[in-house]
Enzyme design. Structure first.
Site, PDB file in Angstrom:
ATOM      1  CE  LYS A 125      -4.454  -3.795   0.771  1.00 26.73           C
ATOM      2  NZ  LYS A 125      -4.549  -4.062   2.183  1.00 26.73           N
ATOM      3  CE  LYS A 209      -2.428  -9.857  -0.531  1.00 26.33           C
ATOM      4  NZ  LYS A 209      -2.471  -9.670   0.923  1.00 26.33           N
ATOM      5  CE  LYS A 212      -8.150  -9.612   6.798  1.00 26.57           C
ATOM      6  NZ  LYS A 212      -7.051  -8.634   6.776  1.00 26.57           N
TER       7      LYS A 212
END
Ligand code: AQP
Length: 352
Positions: A125, A209, A212
């Site tokens: 991230k 993956k 969102k």
């Protein structure tokens, strides 16, 4: 003679999980998390379930304050629309229970930097701009440990991506119990990662993956997508030119095909072998429309119910408020006891 092993946790079982209020939910959240929550709730005689909307986690990356409240209601609406029943499950916003943040601070002082340095989600991230990430993003798994242990939860339904964080939670629980000489005080919670779709992949890249935050909306099926959009996204999903194999071994070097087969299996509640018995030898020209039809049929009741709940925010707020009161009643006494164990001043009359 060797030391006897410490007594295990002997308290009640509890299920706990959460979803970040960071944007629209997708099929990965539904199959990897929401559907699992509902299955656990519906287990006859199963432990009580605590399901929160993770707004404290959401702000580890920037969230528009004007949107955060609505995002919180959207996740709560998805919980209700998926079949969570507020009479049986406690549904609440994380920030409405101060015990989470209080325990997270104490756990920040229990967890070791080296443990956090190994967390792959932070690396993914924060990307190339680690120095510009919030400190909260780095300590995110410590807050997650606090979310779970503030309720002494024993079972945590999550997708595969959260497995490492759950291991960290167990390490923190164990170290707390050891450091403060309280063997078995915190449980060592078990991840509940089951089913054929514990890691739903992007429709554009079978190795990434479904997420969102992926820039491409074509990469995911949102719970709010209408039938035409779902069908178009599946039609455009990346695949290879080969027909589907007859057995699961034939999917091994075909990540996109493997992903679509796993999605079909999860939606139809069958295993991958059964999907391949039905579709093995057929091309994607046959399989994709069948998958689209199944996805539309399964998601329609959820998205329709979500729309109904979102049209009645007062009802969603009532559920969240009642849930927050119930959650506090469980978490506050546990965190109060943690404070006493740590040795914090408790005012007069506590014997300290
Ligand atoms: N692709 C996935 N397949 C299976 N399960 C998944 N989950 C998330 N993505 C998948 C599970 O959904 C729960 C809630 O996730 P979250 O919103 O708290 O955080 P996340 O894992 O960071 O979700 P996203 O979609 O990937 O969000 P962004 O893009 O904001 O990071 C968890 O149980 C998770 O395992």
């Amino acid at each position: 003679m060797s030391d006897p092993s410490p007594p295990p946790y002997a308290g009640p079982e509890r299920v706990l999980s959460g979803i970040q209020a960071s944007g629209a939910l997708h099929l990965g959240n539904y199959l990897g998390a929401l559907r699992r929550f509902v299955a656990l709730q519906n287990q006859a005689g199963g432990p009580p379930c605590f399901l929160f909307v993770a707004d404290l986690h959401a702000i580890t990356v920037w969230q528009d304050p004007a949107r955060l409240k609505d995002q919180t209601r959207e996740i709560a609406a998805a919980y209700l629309a998926s079949g969570l029943d507020p009479a049986r499950s406690t549904i609440f916003p994380q920030s409405a229970v101060p015990a989470h943040a209080e325990l997270a601070w104490i756990f920040n002082c229990v967890a070791r930097l080296g443990w956090l340095d190994r967390m792959t989600q932070f690396k993914e991230k924060s990307g190339k701009h680690k120095e510009r990430s919030s400190v909260g993003l780095y300590t995110y798994p410590v807050l997650q440990a606090a979310d779970i242990l503030a309720y002494k939860a024993t079972h945590v339904p999550v997708g595969e991506d959260q497995k490492q964080h759950l291991e960290l939670t167990r390490d923190i629980a164990q170290k707390f119990n050891n450091d403060f000489g309280r063997p078995g005080w915190f449980p060592l919670p078990e991840p509940v990662i089951q089913g054929p779709a514990t890691r739903v992949m992007s429709l554009r890249d079978g190795l990434a993956k479904m997420s969102k935050s992926d820039a491409s909306d074509l990469s995911r099926i949102n719970l709010t997508d209408d039938a035409d959009t779902i069908a178009a996204k599946i039609r455009k999903a990346r695949t290879d030119p080969e027909p589907l194999p007859e057995t699961a071994e034939g999917l091994e070097s075909r990540p996109e095909a493997r992903n679509l087969v796993a999605i079909y299996a999860a939606l139809a509640d069958i295993d991958r072998a059964e999907v391949l018995r039905r579709f093995g030898g057929q091309g994607f020209g046959v399989f994709k429309p069948a998958l689209a039809e199944l996805a539309v049929e399964q998601l329609r009741p959820v998205s329709e119910a979500m729309r109904r709940y979102l049209a009645d925010p007062a009802e969603v707020d009532r559920v969240l408020k009642a849930g927050a009161l119930r959650a506090r009643a469980v978490a506050e006494p546990i965190v109060d006891e943690v404070k006493a164990i740590v040795g914090f001043w408790r005012g007069s009359g506590d014997g300290g």
